[in-house]
Design an enzyme around this catalytic site. Structure first.
Site, short mmCIF file in Angstrom:
data_model
loop_
_atom_site.label_atom_id
_atom_site.label_comp_id
_atom_site.label_asym_id
_atom_site.label_seq_id
_atom_site.Cartn_x
_atom_site.Cartn_y
_atom_site.Cartn_z
N ARG A 99 -45.14 -78.20 -88.73
CA ARG A 99 -46.12 -77.14 -89.02
C ARG A 99 -45.50 -75.75 -89.00
O ARG A 99 -45.90 -74.89 -89.77
CB ARG A 99 -47.28 -77.23 -88.03
CG ARG A 99 -48.12 -78.44 -88.31
CD ARG A 99 -49.27 -78.55 -87.37
NE ARG A 99 -50.18 -79.57 -87.83
CZ ARG A 99 -50.98 -80.27 -87.03
NH1 ARG A 99 -50.97 -80.03 -85.74
NH2 ARG A 99 -51.76 -81.18 -87.52
N LYS B 164 -62.97 -97.79 -91.74
CA LYS B 164 -64.44 -97.82 -91.81
C LYS B 164 -64.99 -97.26 -93.11
O LYS B 164 -64.59 -96.19 -93.55
CB LYS B 164 -65.02 -97.01 -90.67
CG LYS B 164 -64.82 -97.67 -89.34
CD LYS B 164 -65.50 -96.86 -88.28
CE LYS B 164 -65.50 -97.60 -86.95
NZ LYS B 164 -65.99 -96.76 -85.88
N GLY C 62 -54.72 -88.03 -92.73
CA GLY C 62 -54.27 -88.80 -91.56
C GLY C 62 -53.30 -89.93 -91.82
O GLY C 62 -52.13 -89.70 -92.11
N GLY D 237 -58.57 -83.46 -91.84
CA GLY D 237 -60.01 -83.22 -91.97
C GLY D 237 -60.34 -82.33 -93.17
O GLY D 237 -61.30 -82.58 -93.90
#
Ligand code: AMP
Length: 417
Positions: A35, A218, A374, A397
């Site tokens: 980062r 999911k 992710g 996100g």
């Protein structure tokens, strides 16, 4: 909005929101500086122009309280080494006006963790949402957030946001602060621009055939993404744990495989919507089943509609992979989010590794490929293919919200959308 490449920072003070939320070990040493490296092009451009730099970031989740373990003071030396110049540290981000005012061109000031102040996130602390006083507390905190953002804005002439990872949050430093700069004095940083352009290339200017590969655990966490993409893509590949809900919803026997019963109606609705919209839906046909959720479990390839009792689907079988390879290699735009198997277990990582290879191969043939969110990023890194795809998004996100069609507050605050 101005373009950072066209802006001359000479003689200006720039306050730059970066994402220096780097992982630290017990000794406070950085274990992965990706980062910091990611923000260097923007920071170096400002210094090379002759500007002064005020760097601000969050680290971890201190929840509005000072926490020495999450102090950005620990990374001052690493930032200085990366920039190749001294870096001053302001131990209180809201009381750095004098230090900022004293900065000369070419000098750098790093502010303490923004999230030591609850105003950064702007959420009331210590009060439950169900409490009747919550709304008043929220209103009060919003007002404090605006004041906090104004304080930060007061340090500089120009605001730059280069923190894509927090672009989906309306925080003081990521969005509210932009209100205190006119359109000529706020801009996206180079990293942020790359992210936004890569997502735009996929969502607004996609070349067809456009294929989305959606995997992971999911259906519930990817429903928004899938629904939004149905109006964009030609092919939808659904793999990984989430695929079993689709199979069970169609009457398949999935043994112990991961699934969400309550999402079966949604899965059937997606199957129908694909037919209506002319999207070619490609579910897995064959899975590598295991008799235990462990790397050393016994495994065998089985028809995905007939997984034996006591067994569970853990990876994509060769038959599924061959079909997916064909689709991927015939695509001009590829969006990949989520692994197609339990890739953390070496013995069930094969399918995800193959997908990474096909995406890299399609990219070599001229396709534009965007990997994000992710675990799929971890997967391309694991297989050493990150530099063989068009773009790997750093913002989990934020990327997911962008591909759900949501407007990112951090981007909107600058672009004025
Ligand atoms: P997500 O965060 O939703 O993208 O899900 C990523 C996770 O899905 C990874 O930890 C994978 O191990 C998991 N996963 C993928 N395929 C399966 C599967 N067949 N069974 C259980 N977990 C899976």
């Amino acid at each position: 909005m101005v373009n950072i490449q066209d802006f001359n920072f000479a003689g200006k003070k720039a306050i730059v929101r970066v994402d220096f939320n780097v992982p630290l070990n017990e000794q406070g040493q950085i274990t992965d500086d990706t980062r910091i490296r990611g923000a260097l092009p923007t920071l170096k451009k400002i210094l090379a122009d002759g500007g002064a730099l005020i760097i601000m970031s969050h680290m971890g989740k201190p929840k509005g309280k000072v926490n020495p373990k999450l102090s950005l003071g620990q990374i001052t030396d690493a930032v200085a080494a990366a920039l190749g110049c001294p870096v001053k540290f302001a131990p209180d981000c809201a009381k750095a006006a004098d230090a900022a005012a004293a900065l000369k061109p070419g000098e750098v000031l790093l502010l303490e963790n923004l999230r030591f102040y609850p105003e950064e996130e702007g959420k009331p602390v210590g009060i439950d949402k169900a409490d009747p006083a919550y709304d008043a507390a929220k209103k009060e905190m919003k007002a404090r957030q605006t004041e906090f953002a104004k304080t930060l804005a007061g340090y500089a002439d120009v605001y730059v946001n280069d923190a894509f990872g927090t672009a989906h949050r309306r925080h003081a430093s990521t969005a509210v602060i932009a209100d205190f700069f006119d359109a000529e004095h706020k801009m996206l940083g180079l990293l942020m621009e790359k992210e936004v352009n890569a997502i735009d290339a996929v969502l607004r200017n996609a070349q067809h055939p456009f294929t989305a590969i959606i995997g992971g655990s999911k259906v519930s966490s990817k429903l928004g993404v899938i629904k939004f993409l149905l109006d964009k893509v030609d092919n939808l590949i659904i793999g990984g744990g989430m695929g079993f809900t689709f199979i069970k919803a169609q009457g398949g026997h999935i043994g112990n495989s991961l699934h969400e019963d309550e999402l079966m109606p949604d899965a059937l609705a997606i199957i129908e919507a694909c037919k209506e919209k002319g999207v070619k839906l490609s579910l897995s046909t064959q899975t590598i089943a295991a008799d235990d959720f462990s790397n050393d479990a016994n495994r065998k390839p089985v028809d995905i509609f007939n997984i034996p009792e006591g067994w569970e689907g853990m990876d994509a079988g060769e038959e599924s992979l061959a079909a997916w390879r064909e689709i991927i290699l015939n695509s001009k735009t590829i969006l990949w989010n989520g692994p197609v198997g339990v890739f953390e277990f070496e013995n069930f990582a094969h399918g995800t590794g193959e997908i990474a290879k096909y995406v890299a191969e399609a990219t070599r043939q001229g396709a534009f490929s965007l990997i994000g969110g992710g675990d799929s990023v971890a997967a391309v890194n694991k297989f050493g293919l990150a530099d063989q795809v068009s773009y790997v998004s750093t913002g989990g996100g934020a990327m997911l919200e962008a591909i759900e069609g949501k407007v990112l507050p951090g981007v909107a605050a600058i672009k004025g959308e």
